[in-house]
Design a protein around this motif. Sequence first.
Motif, PDB file in Angstrom:
ATOM      1  N   ASP A 121      21.116  35.930  60.388  1.00 48.01           N
ATOM      2  CA  ASP A 121      22.404  36.510  59.992  1.00 48.01           C
ATOM      3  C   ASP A 121      22.279  37.229  58.659  1.00 48.01           C
ATOM      4  OD1 ASP A 121      23.716  35.657  62.228  1.00 48.01           O
ATOM      5  OD2 ASP A 121      24.839  34.052  61.248  1.00 48.01           O
ATOM      6  N   SER A 122      21.552  36.609  57.736  1.00 45.14           N
ATOM      7  CA  SER A 122      21.365  37.205  56.411  1.00 45.14           C
ATOM      8  C   SER A 122      20.590  38.509  56.502  1.00 45.14           C
ATOM      9  CB  SER A 122      20.627  36.226  55.484  1.00 45.14           C
ATOM     10  OG  SER A 122      21.396  35.059  55.263  1.00 45.14           O
ATOM     11  N   VAL A 123      19.577  38.534  57.365  1.00 42.32           N
ATOM     12  CA  VAL A 123      18.820  39.775  57.558  1.00 42.32           C
ATOM     13  C   VAL A 123      19.744  40.882  58.054  1.00 42.32           C
ATOM     14  CG1 VAL A 123      16.991  40.902  58.888  1.00 42.32           C
ATOM     15  CG2 VAL A 123      16.625  38.620  57.934  1.00 42.32           C
ATOM     16  N   GLY A 124      20.645  40.531  58.973  1.00 39.34           N
ATOM     17  CA  GLY A 124      21.616  41.514  59.447  1.00 39.34           C
ATOM     18  C   GLY A 124      22.476  42.041  58.317  1.00 39.34           C
ATOM     19  N   SER A 125      22.877  41.122  57.425  1.00 40.64           N
ATOM     20  CA  SER A 125      23.699  41.528  56.281  1.00 40.64           C
ATOM     21  C   SER A 125      22.913  42.442  55.346  1.00 40.64           C
ATOM     22  CB  SER A 125      24.179  40.294  55.525  1.00 40.64           C
ATOM     23  OG  SER A 125      24.963  40.646  54.407  1.00 40.64           O
ATOM     24  N   TYR A 126      21.654  42.103  55.112  1.00 38.09           N
ATOM     25  CA  TYR A 126      20.827  42.949  54.244  1.00 38.09           C
ATOM     26  C   TYR A 126      20.596  44.320  54.875  1.00 38.09           C
ATOM     27  CZ  TYR A 126      19.865  38.618  51.728  1.00 38.09           C
ATOM     28  OH  TYR A 126      19.999  37.444  51.019  1.00 38.09           O
ATOM     29  N   LEU A 127      20.396  44.340  56.198  1.00 36.80           N
ATOM     30  CA  LEU A 127      20.262  45.623  56.888  1.00 36.80           C
ATOM     31  C   LEU A 127      21.547  46.433  56.764  1.00 36.80           C
ATOM     32  CD1 LEU A 127      18.400  44.549  60.161  1.00 36.80           C
ATOM     33  CD2 LEU A 127      17.474  45.911  58.302  1.00 36.80           C
ATOM     34  N   GLY A 128      22.691  45.733  56.747  1.00 36.83           N
ATOM     35  CA  GLY A 128      23.962  46.423  56.559  1.00 36.83           C
ATOM     36  C   GLY A 128      24.036  47.157  55.237  1.00 36.83           C
ATOM     37  N   THR A 129      23.284  46.660  54.252  1.00 36.26           N
ATOM     38  CA  THR A 129      23.285  47.311  52.943  1.00 36.26           C
ATOM     39  C   THR A 129      22.799  48.749  53.044  1.00 36.26           C
ATOM     40  OG1 THR A 129      22.940  45.209  51.794  1.00 36.26           O
ATOM     41  CG2 THR A 129      22.341  47.209  50.596  1.00 36.26           C
ATOM     42  N   TYR A 130      21.787  48.983  53.893  1.00 37.42           N
ATOM     43  CA  TYR A 130      21.302  50.373  53.978  1.00 37.42           C
ATOM     44  C   TYR A 130      22.368  51.270  54.602  1.00 37.42           C
ATOM     45  CZ  TYR A 130      19.667  50.770  58.954  1.00 37.42           C
ATOM     46  OH  TYR A 130      19.556  50.873  60.321  1.00 37.42           O
ATOM     47  N   GLY A 131      23.198  50.713  55.486  1.00 38.32           N
ATOM     48  CA  GLY A 131      24.303  51.503  56.024  1.00 38.32           C
ATOM     49  C   GLY A 131      25.369  51.774  54.985  1.00 38.32           C
ATOM     50  N   LEU A 132      25.687  50.752  54.180  1.00 35.69           N
ATOM     51  CA  LEU A 132      26.709  50.902  53.144  1.00 35.69           C
ATOM     52  C   LEU A 132      26.275  51.922  52.104  1.00 35.69           C
ATOM     53  CD1 LEU A 132      29.438  49.766  52.097  1.00 35.69           C
ATOM     54  CD2 LEU A 132      28.116  48.120  50.760  1.00 35.69           C
ATOM     55  N   SER A 166      10.835  38.203  45.064  1.00 32.28           N
ATOM     56  CA  SER A 166      10.744  36.738  45.027  1.00 32.28           C
ATOM     57  C   SER A 166      12.051  36.044  45.381  1.00 32.28           C
ATOM     58  CB  SER A 166      10.311  36.284  43.618  1.00 32.28           C
ATOM     59  OG  SER A 166      11.218  36.771  42.639  1.00 32.28           O
ATOM     60  N   GLU A 167      13.178  36.756  45.384  1.00 32.26           N
ATOM     61  CA  GLU A 167      14.481  36.166  45.681  1.00 32.26           C
ATOM     62  C   GLU A 167      15.166  36.953  46.800  1.00 32.26           C
ATOM     63  OE1 GLU A 167      15.699  33.467  44.422  1.00 32.26           O
ATOM     64  OE2 GLU A 167      14.124  33.127  42.927  1.00 32.26           O
ATOM     65  N   PRO A 168      15.850  36.250  47.719  1.00 33.79           N
ATOM     66  CA  PRO A 168      16.498  36.937  48.839  1.00 33.79           C
ATOM     67  C   PRO A 168      17.496  38.018  48.415  1.00 33.79           C
ATOM     68  CG  PRO A 168      16.384  34.591  49.285  1.00 33.79           C
ATOM     69  CD  PRO A 168      15.930  34.773  47.868  1.00 33.79           C
ATOM     70  N   TRP A 169      18.244  37.799  47.328  1.00 35.06           N
ATOM     71  CA  TRP A 169      19.253  38.784  46.924  1.00 35.06           C
ATOM     72  C   TRP A 169      18.629  40.142  46.614  1.00 35.06           C
ATOM     73  CZ3 TRP A 169      18.921  41.291  42.316  1.00 35.06           C
ATOM     74  CH2 TRP A 169      18.164  40.705  41.300  1.00 35.06           C
ATOM     75  N   MET A 170      17.348  40.144  46.261  1.00 36.74           N
ATOM     76  CA  MET A 170      16.681  41.397  45.946  1.00 36.74           C
ATOM     77  C   MET A 170      16.553  42.315  47.171  1.00 36.74           C
ATOM     78  SD  MET A 170      13.627  40.091  43.408  1.00 36.74           S
ATOM     79  CE  MET A 170      13.991  39.274  41.858  1.00 36.74           C
ATOM     80  N   LEU A 171      16.717  41.718  48.369  1.00 35.26           N
ATOM     81  CA  LEU A 171      16.678  42.535  49.575  1.00 35.26           C
ATOM     82  C   LEU A 171      17.794  43.579  49.577  1.00 35.26           C
ATOM     83  CD1 LEU A 171      15.884  39.760  52.203  1.00 35.26           C
ATOM     84  CD2 LEU A 171      14.419  41.719  51.666  1.00 35.26           C
ATOM     85  N   HIS A 172      18.914  43.266  48.923  1.00 36.08           N
ATOM     86  CA  HIS A 172      19.984  44.251  48.828  1.00 36.08           C
ATOM     87  C   HIS A 172      19.502  45.503  48.093  1.00 36.08           C
ATOM     88  CE1 HIS A 172      23.242  42.092  50.663  1.00 36.08           C
ATOM     89  NE2 HIS A 172      23.110  41.053  49.866  1.00 36.08           N
ATOM     90  N   LEU A 173      18.717  45.295  47.036  1.00 33.93           N
ATOM     91  CA  LEU A 173      18.154  46.429  46.293  1.00 33.93           C
ATOM     92  C   LEU A 173      17.192  47.219  47.168  1.00 33.93           C
ATOM     93  CD1 LEU A 173      17.565  48.070  43.729  1.00 33.93           C
ATOM     94  CD2 LEU A 173      15.898  46.300  43.081  1.00 33.93           C
ATOM     95  N   CYS A 174      16.313  46.496  47.891  1.00 40.22           N
ATOM     96  CA  CYS A 174      15.330  47.172  48.750  1.00 40.22           C
ATOM     97  C   CYS A 174      16.015  48.036  49.801  1.00 40.22           C
ATOM     98  CB  CYS A 174      14.442  46.127  49.430  1.00 40.22           C
ATOM     99  SG  CYS A 174      13.457  45.111  48.298  1.00 40.22           S
ATOM    100  N   PHE A 175      17.006  47.447  50.467  1.00 45.85           N
ATOM    101  CA  PHE A 175      17.658  48.191  51.541  1.00 45.85           C
ATOM    102  C   PHE A 175      18.630  49.238  51.012  1.00 45.85           C
ATOM    103  CE2 PHE A 175      16.129  44.641  54.212  1.00 45.85           C
ATOM    104  CZ  PHE A 175      15.500  45.401  55.184  1.00 45.85           C
ATOM    105  N   ALA A 176      19.052  49.109  49.776  1.00 48.61           N
ATOM    106  CA  ALA A 176      19.839  50.187  49.162  1.00 48.61           C
ATOM    107  C   ALA A 176      18.974  51.448  49.049  1.00 48.61           C
ATOM    108  CB  ALA A 176      20.335  49.755  47.786  1.00 48.61           C
ATOM    109  N   LEU A 177      17.716  51.278  48.660  1.00 51.73           N
ATOM    110  CA  LEU A 177      16.803  52.419  48.582  1.00 51.73           C
ATOM    111  C   LEU A 177      16.540  52.994  49.975  1.00 51.73           C
ATOM    112  CD1 LEU A 177      14.208  51.016  45.984  1.00 51.73           C
ATOM    113  CD2 LEU A 177      16.159  52.537  45.555  1.00 51.73           C
TER     114      LEU A 177
END
Length: 426
Positions: A273-284, A326-337
């Motif tokens: 579910d979290s991966v789906g949310s992080y993937l949503g970041t690239y859409g946002l 090193s932290e899951p929240w950083m995935l938001h940064l990755c998928f923002a790029l």
Amino acid sequence: MSFGFLGIQFGFALQGGFMSRIFQTLGADKDTIPFLWIAAPLTGLLVQPIVGYLSDRTWHPKFGRRKPFFFVGAVLSTVALFFAPYSSALWMAAGALWILDASINISMEPFRALVADKLPDSQRSYGFVVQTLIIGIGTWVASNLPWMMTQIGVANIAPEGVVPDSVKYAFAIGALVLFTSILYTILTTTEYPPEDLEAFEKEKQEKKGLFSGMSEIAKNIKEMPTVMKQLGVVQFFSWFAFFTMWSFATPAITEHIFDATDTTSVAYNDAADSVGSYLGTYGLVSMFYALILAFVASKVKINRKMLHLCSLITGGFGFILIYFISEPWMLHLCFALVGISWASILSMPYAMLSGSVEPKKMGVYMGIFNMFIVIPQIVAALGGVNFLYKLLFGEAVINTMLLAGTLLILAGLSNLLITDRHATHD
């Protein structure tokens, strides 16, 4: 006009974000996941040029040119999207994905042609960027649907071999949004008739029949503009990278970041579910980036080539960073790029192409251009991803994200091949 893209992107986001999760739930090994995607791009290779050709040759005073294809694609996509998570075997899930992807593309390519139909060249960058804005909204909402279902109490775990209810509910909502948004577009959009209707009908009669149609498509492929060939190289690397993400993001991130591999466990399903949310970041982020581009494109002339080059390289670094965080929240940064590159992929190539294509052949050439999307997916699914990531980076599945990043950087640099100023500038 672009509202139907909201529904189409619901379908694509649920397909790209959660079909690999469904495959894993049904017992698929990580290395077999790309192969399970193969039928969809293979069908697209045939369907999209044919649909584009047929939509160019269609005209009805009431139903228009592109809208009949929107409707057929919407009905088939809705059915496939609703039933996909109810698959009880891998072959059923792969079949549902095949029907879903082919059906969405029956609607998708005529939608892109419609934007070019209705806008002059000077406004097409703006038009395709606004379209991307709508797509970004759909990506973000759809990617978060299973997480939202879990938050309101829908079960997020299920017995072995059964897809959780949270995913089933998400796909049902996606099916409803897809159908209603496309139907709204059909009912509210007016299409222009051919400039010379008599000549249009005469040409249809002269070139009617299956053999004539296939011959005409083959001729158009042979005579495709040079800009299309150059953009084809960019598209190959771009879509190979995103196919790698759609196939492997869930197993790669749940294993590398969350250390969760048991598909029946709470830990795995929460991580998925979290991966789906992080993937949503690239859409946002693609939505906001498209909003900025829409404002800029409406005010000043832009260099489409350099904008696309920089956007793709930015997304490439986003994929590579996933390996190092090193932290899951950083995935938001990755998928923002990654979202910056996604916004550009959905707009700039089509804006560059549309200025190089005869208006009366816009549909067939948009369909042919889509071959440069499905061919890299076919190559990837037939073993290209598994071979390359293991050869270049090693056996760990997280290395697929390094491969995706490398390919996206190559896609960015490939823009330097495009030299036609009419294509690269408004």
